[in-house]
Design an enzyme around this catalytic site. Sequence first.
Site, PDB file in Angstrom:
ATOM      1  N   VAL A 123     -16.116 -23.790  32.123  1.00  9.24           N
ATOM      2  CA  VAL A 123     -15.001 -24.135  31.245  1.00  9.24           C
ATOM      3  C   VAL A 123     -13.671 -23.877  31.938  1.00  9.24           C
ATOM      4  CG1 VAL A 123     -13.860 -23.559  29.069  1.00  9.24           C
ATOM      5  CG2 VAL A 123     -16.349 -23.741  29.168  1.00  9.24           C
ATOM      6  N   ALA A 124     -13.614 -22.796  32.721  1.00  6.02           N
ATOM      7  CA  ALA A 124     -12.367 -22.462  33.415  1.00  6.02           C
ATOM      8  C   ALA A 124     -12.029 -23.489  34.481  1.00  6.02           C
ATOM      9  CB  ALA A 124     -12.484 -21.076  34.045  1.00  6.02           C
ATOM     10  N   ASP A 136       1.003 -67.511  41.976  1.00  7.71           N
ATOM     11  CA  ASP A 136       0.990 -68.962  41.932  1.00  7.71           C
ATOM     12  C   ASP A 136       2.438 -69.448  41.969  1.00  7.71           C
ATOM     13  OD1 ASP A 136      -0.060 -71.514  41.676  1.00  7.71           O
ATOM     14  OD2 ASP A 136       0.033 -71.465  39.498  1.00  7.71           O
ATOM     15  N   ASP A 193      -1.258 -68.794  35.973  1.00 13.17           N
ATOM     16  CA  ASP A 193      -1.246 -69.311  34.607  1.00 13.17           C
ATOM     17  C   ASP A 193      -2.319 -70.363  34.354  1.00 13.17           C
ATOM     18  OD1 ASP A 193      -0.207 -71.282  36.186  1.00 13.17           O
ATOM     19  OD2 ASP A 193       1.575 -71.662  34.981  1.00 13.17           O
ATOM     20  N   ASP A 239      -6.700 -70.093  38.384  1.00 13.23           N
ATOM     21  CA  ASP A 239      -6.317 -68.758  38.827  1.00 13.23           C
ATOM     22  C   ASP A 239      -7.264 -67.670  38.308  1.00 13.23           C
ATOM     23  OD1 ASP A 239      -3.995 -69.712  40.088  1.00 13.23           O
ATOM     24  OD2 ASP A 239      -2.908 -69.692  38.193  1.00 13.23           O
ATOM     25  N   GLU A 270      -7.571 -19.597  36.347  1.00 14.02           N
ATOM     26  CA  GLU A 270      -8.650 -19.063  35.523  1.00 14.02           C
ATOM     27  C   GLU A 270      -9.910 -18.792  36.354  1.00 14.02           C
ATOM     28  OE1 GLU A 270      -9.180 -21.615  32.065  1.00 14.02           O
ATOM     29  OE2 GLU A 270      -7.097 -22.224  32.286  1.00 14.02           O
ATOM     30  N   ASN A 318      -7.161 -23.092  27.857  1.00 12.80           N
ATOM     31  CA  ASN A 318      -7.197 -24.520  28.157  1.00 12.80           C
ATOM     32  C   ASN A 318      -6.573 -25.356  27.042  1.00 12.80           C
ATOM     33  OD1 ASN A 318      -8.459 -23.861  30.499  1.00 12.80           O
ATOM     34  ND2 ASN A 318     -10.451 -24.726  29.964  1.00 12.80           N
ATOM     35  N   THR A 349      -2.436 -23.984  26.621  1.00 17.13           N
ATOM     36  CA  THR A 349      -1.492 -24.148  27.720  1.00 17.13           C
ATOM     37  C   THR A 349      -1.653 -25.474  28.456  1.00 17.13           C
ATOM     38  OG1 THR A 349      -2.915 -23.115  29.379  1.00 17.13           O
ATOM     39  CG2 THR A 349      -1.551 -21.661  28.053  1.00 17.13           C
ATOM     40  N   ASP A 350      -2.824 -26.081  28.360  1.00 13.66           N
ATOM     41  CA  ASP A 350      -3.040 -27.321  29.109  1.00 13.66           C
ATOM     42  C   ASP A 350      -2.524 -28.554  28.374  1.00 13.66           C
ATOM     43  OD1 ASP A 350      -4.203 -25.715  30.934  1.00 13.66           O
ATOM     44  OD2 ASP A 350      -6.161 -26.698  30.940  1.00 13.66           O
TER      45      ASP A 350
END
Length: 947
Positions: free
Chosen positions: A296-297, A343, A659, A663, A728, A765, A768-769
């Site tokens: 997890v860290a 084109d 277009d 293409d 971490e 996590n 702060t993340d």
Amino acid sequence: MAAALDLDPALADAGEVARRLGVDPERGLTADEAASRLAEHGPNELRGTPPVPLWRRVLTQLRDPLVVLLLVAAAVSVVAWVVEGAEGIPVDAIVVLAVIAFNVVIGLVQESRAADAVAALAVMTRAQSTVLRDGELATVPAAELVPGDVLQLAEGDQVGADARLARGASLRVTEASLTGESAPVGKDPEALPGVVPLGDRTDMVFRGTAVTGGTGRAIVTATGMSTEMGAIATMLDETKEEATPLQREISRVGSLLGRIVVGIAIVIMLTIAIVETPTRASDWVTILLLGVSLAVAAVPEGLPAILSVVLALGVQRMAKRNAVVKRLSSVETLGSASVICTDKTGTLTQNEMTIRRIVTASGSVDVTGVGYAPDGEARVAGQDAALDEASPALRTEVRAVLGAGSLANDAQLARRDGRWEITGDPTEAAFLVAGRKLPGLDDEVRAARRLAEVPFSSERKMMSTAHRQPDGRTLILAKGAPDVLLERCTHVLVGDDAAPLDDETRARLLDAVETLSADAFRTLGVAARVATEIGPDETEPDADEAWERDLVYLGVVGIIDPPRTEAKTAIARAHDAGVRVVMITGDHPTTAARIAADLGIAPAGSHAVTGRELDALSEQELIAVARRSSVYARVAPEHKLRIVDALQADGQTVAMTGDGVNDAPALKSADIGIAMGITGTEVTKEAAKMVLADDDFATIVRAVHEGRVIFDNIRKFLRYLLCSNMGEVLTMFFGVVLVGVIGLSEAGGEGIVVPLLATQILWINLVTDTAPALAMGVDPEGDDVMARPPRGPRERVIDGAMWAGIASTGITLAAATLFAMDLWLPGGLIPGGQDSLEVARTAAFTTLVLGNLFAAFNARSATSSAFRGLFANRRLWAAVALGAALQVAVVHVPPLQVAFGTAALDAWHWAVAVALASAVLWVEEVRKVIIRARLRRRSAETPAARA
């Protein structure tokens, strides 16, 4: 029953084609035979791709290595929860799975708008066709056409299938959507002498094209997937869609993190098992939980979701600027584009034929204004003077040219819904537009009455009309190929008089035509005479080619599909940003080279590589040509695809604009396919990853700018997330390795003890993340992102320098966190600590959280000080304030204390935690000072700097 045609119909006589297909061109098929062939060959439809079921789309979203790693972490967490006794709920696993589900939903919603491109081809071409059945004309759905059907063609018809022309009268077909050439193609039943490119097969008509003039009858030779459009559909279906650079890099990072996590977790768990010698089941559960904690860290669980949200916000900003992105990951790809293949017709040009120059016996004039809007004026060429200031002779001649060209004309010009539109041949419409730019000329044209017409034919290369003037005279007005027209002229208009056309004057007029052609103009000559053979009371004379004699040559016009006014500026800006622009068109090489030079794509006089030349090249030779050539002309759809593939093989990140139907395969194969929203077909819109709502090439450059800003911001939050997770991981790693050194083993008593709990790591996590990373995803632009070259395909999103910064921050975070724990625990390296394990762990936990928040300001730049533009991103400040407030809550709110194993801290603990956490900021400031000094020194040592 007729078998499939076993010869090239373009090279065979129409009668032979009819014989092979078992049809009488004068009666067509019988109803019974048509039904039988429909059962044999199937409907005249393009094969669609079955829709992808929802479960497969979900699995596609879950194939990302980072997501797989999260799923593994969640599974391990559930196993540990079960081994521990399955008490309460597995919070870690639930939160991780919720993050994954959130990311999957975002991806599905964004990509649900992209329908199948081949299915769009089928929708586009649904139409009705007029055919001969049992000797009678009948209208049938185009889907019921079969090989051998005899099509009746007239102006305005959509061609329902590929067919061999059996007869034609002035038949002209626009094939821009198939070949890319803007001007209508004249069709002739005469068999071709040899194999030629698609755009030059004048005895064939193709499905999906439109008749702009004349009439014809053609024998259907191919239907459904056997047509040229079907070939494009097959190519589109088989074209592999490449992963974007960002997707490849995130996958690489995810795989790397997975290996690191597994390696560290296994090493630490084995080390603990060997050193601690666990004897109870609870000890093994603790070791397993430690492995989950490390997973997890190390894994930034929020990365997929944050990446999706940041890209989605970028998509919204780009949509407001007329760039509609269909796939989130394509946003970043734009920023790394090193080549834009575009084109010509409708993309760089207006796709509106315009008269730009008129040459007469007395001189030449330039006509200003572009497109079908009659805005502009005629000005004397080479002089800063309007036509009104020119000689009377030149004024008279120019009015005569445009007046006659507007009368000998079958096109119409009208204003609908605020937009000028034409009906008929765009080249003829150019006369109507230019004529309206001369005051009063349109009224003169309207006052004349058409009596008869000798239609255009490819053999004569001209057309003529008889018109009754208000003064009672009848004029024969003709226009066509200048050299052909001059052969039928005996005089030339000079002012109000008709002067004899001698050899010297004839040569001079032909030289003027050659000059226009060399400048990539399409040329049309105009001539006239008084028709004495048509009586004053004759209102419907029989049209006669004999009228086209003893004509008075009026002059010649130069017609061009003009470049978009904004395209040149956009191309220059792209070049400044290190992005190369390549033109790929089905138009004539001279025209392509001229437009490319006018727009700054290639120097004047550059060679346009043709489709024939490409056919003779091997794959390696093509890569070499693609590396240096920027203009391609007379190319087929497969050529466009080869060019894109060659550029990609050369290490380029390719954006392809277009277009037309032709293409679509190249758009799908390119790293980023860009379709025109106004003039583009549904096929290109579906095959592309981005659609321009305004058809403005400049929007592409703005999108490149936005893509680069987004990429910079992605690097910012990646740097931040990985710094946080590195801190971490190192905290857990060294906390276990140094468990006796920092006093942690003594404070833990019996059993195995870890520096941070798994729930605390998950809290870090989430708190702060997520919010700071999202805030950095919309960070304002720092430096001018368009002043640097595009990111190379081998340049990592996370390069060595970035990993060094991540490691530096991670080490500082871990050191500050473990120092805080040692400071408050009894024993260890730092004497004097008297707090319990819960208080010391909470102080360390708080130090790590606050350190991550400080690191958010560092992550905004790899080299610039965090104090530069410190308050430019208010969202970041709000995210940091929210994170700090939540940390106060988890430390001091009793229910949260129970859930996360925290204890209340006093003011002194908080002050020390803030001071230790701020070390991240100061250490990085010192490191950035050293980096900037090194960069300045390196810059001063370059040859350019010394010079």
